[in-house]
Each structure stands twice: as C-alpha cells, then as structure tokens.
Scaffold this motif. Structure first.
Motif, mmCIF file in Angstrom:
data_model
loop_
_atom_site.group_PDB
_atom_site.id
_atom_site.type_symbol
_atom_site.label_atom_id
_atom_site.label_comp_id
_atom_site.label_asym_id
_atom_site.label_seq_id
_atom_site.Cartn_x
_atom_site.Cartn_y
_atom_site.Cartn_z
ATOM 1 N N ILE A 40 47.422 52.605 33.897
ATOM 2 C CA ILE A 40 47.112 52.320 35.304
ATOM 3 C C ILE A 40 46.930 50.812 35.496
ATOM 4 O O ILE A 40 47.401 50.244 36.482
ATOM 5 C CB ILE A 40 45.864 53.107 35.767
ATOM 6 C CG1 ILE A 40 46.187 54.601 35.796
ATOM 7 C CG2 ILE A 40 45.371 52.622 37.115
ATOM 8 C CD1 ILE A 40 44.984 55.492 35.988
ATOM 9 N N ASN A 41 46.271 50.156 34.544
ATOM 10 C CA ASN A 41 46.082 48.714 34.610
ATOM 11 C C ASN A 41 47.425 47.992 34.575
ATOM 12 O O ASN A 41 47.666 47.071 35.370
ATOM 13 C CB ASN A 41 45.190 48.259 33.457
ATOM 14 C CG ASN A 41 44.893 46.787 33.524
ATOM 15 O OD1 ASN A 41 44.531 46.256 34.563
ATOM 16 N ND2 ASN A 41 45.043 46.117 32.394
ATOM 17 N N LYS A 42 48.310 48.387 33.682
ATOM 18 C CA LYS A 42 49.639 47.773 33.602
ATOM 19 C C LYS A 42 50.414 47.995 34.894
ATOM 20 O O LYS A 42 51.085 47.089 35.389
ATOM 21 C CB LYS A 42 50.410 48.336 32.415
ATOM 22 C CG LYS A 42 49.899 47.845 31.091
ATOM 23 C CD LYS A 42 50.659 48.480 29.931
ATOM 24 C CE LYS A 42 50.004 48.110 28.615
ATOM 25 N NZ LYS A 42 50.652 48.763 27.488
ATOM 26 N N TRP A 43 50.324 49.190 35.453
ATOM 27 C CA TRP A 43 51.004 49.483 36.718
ATOM 28 C C TRP A 43 50.477 48.554 37.815
ATOM 29 O O TRP A 43 51.233 47.971 38.568
ATOM 30 C CB TRP A 43 50.794 50.947 37.099
ATOM 31 C CG TRP A 43 51.479 51.300 38.374
ATOM 32 C CD1 TRP A 43 52.752 51.739 38.523
ATOM 33 C CD2 TRP A 43 50.923 51.233 39.698
ATOM 34 N NE1 TRP A 43 53.027 51.953 39.858
ATOM 35 C CE2 TRP A 43 51.928 51.639 40.600
ATOM 36 C CE3 TRP A 43 49.676 50.862 40.203
ATOM 37 C CZ2 TRP A 43 51.717 51.697 41.973
ATOM 38 C CZ3 TRP A 43 49.473 50.904 41.567
ATOM 39 C CH2 TRP A 43 50.486 51.322 42.435
ATOM 40 N N GLY A 44 49.172 48.431 37.906
ATOM 41 C CA GLY A 44 48.563 47.578 38.920
ATOM 42 C C GLY A 44 48.979 46.127 38.762
ATOM 43 O O GLY A 44 49.265 45.437 39.741
ATOM 44 N N ASN A 45 49.020 45.653 37.527
ATOM 45 C CA ASN A 45 49.442 44.275 37.292
ATOM 46 C C ASN A 45 50.900 44.060 37.663
ATOM 47 O O ASN A 45 51.277 42.967 38.086
ATOM 48 C CB ASN A 45 49.209 43.882 35.832
ATOM 49 C CG ASN A 45 47.750 43.694 35.517
ATOM 50 O OD1 ASN A 45 46.936 43.391 36.377
ATOM 51 N ND2 ASN A 45 47.403 43.887 34.254
ATOM 52 N N THR A 46 51.710 45.085 37.515
ATOM 53 C CA THR A 46 53.128 44.976 37.840
ATOM 54 C C THR A 46 53.394 45.061 39.333
ATOM 55 O O THR A 46 54.160 44.273 39.885
ATOM 56 C CB THR A 46 53.930 46.098 37.135
ATOM 57 O OG1 THR A 46 53.739 45.963 35.723
ATOM 58 C CG2 THR A 46 55.400 46.003 37.446
ATOM 59 N N TYR A 47 52.767 45.997 40.015
ATOM 60 C CA TYR A 47 53.110 46.287 41.403
ATOM 61 C C TYR A 47 52.123 45.774 42.446
ATOM 62 O O TYR A 47 52.435 45.770 43.626
ATOM 63 C CB TYR A 47 53.304 47.791 41.584
ATOM 64 C CG TYR A 47 54.469 48.296 40.769
ATOM 65 C CD1 TYR A 47 55.771 48.029 41.152
ATOM 66 C CD2 TYR A 47 54.258 49.015 39.604
ATOM 67 C CE1 TYR A 47 56.846 48.478 40.400
ATOM 68 C CE2 TYR A 47 55.321 49.461 38.839
ATOM 69 C CZ TYR A 47 56.618 49.179 39.247
ATOM 70 O OH TYR A 47 57.680 49.616 38.501
#
Length: 52
Positions: A40-47
């Motif tokens: 979820i953290n990686k997704w947030g950082n990406t999008y």
C-alpha cells in the motif's frame, strides 16, 4: 488501538511509572500485515506523489 489489541494485531504493555508509559508491539498475526502495508505504501508513493 484498543480494537487492534482486541483483534490480536498488537500487544499493549502498560507500565506503572510516573509519568505513565505504554508500549505497543505487533503480534505474530500483526506481523503478517507488514507485506500488505508495504505494498500500500509503494502504491501511494507511485500514484499519490503528485496530489500533495
């Protein structure tokens, strides 16, 4: 926090000190959530980087 404790995700330890102190720790069950939280953290950082 109490709900997470009730659900077995965290362990709460209260110390009889002055000033009062409480520590929280992930249980074995709680540790199983770490990979999901990382994703979820990686997704947030990406999008969501540009939405700030």
């Amino acid at each position: 926090m109490r709900e997470l404790e009730r659900d077995g995700i965290i362990l709460r330890t209260a110390y009889a000190e002055s000033p009062p102190r409480v520590e929280y720790k992930l249980t074995e069950l709680g540790l199983t959530l770490v990979p999901i939280i990382d994703l979820i953290n990686k997704w947030g950082n990406t999008y969501c980087v540009n939405s700030k």
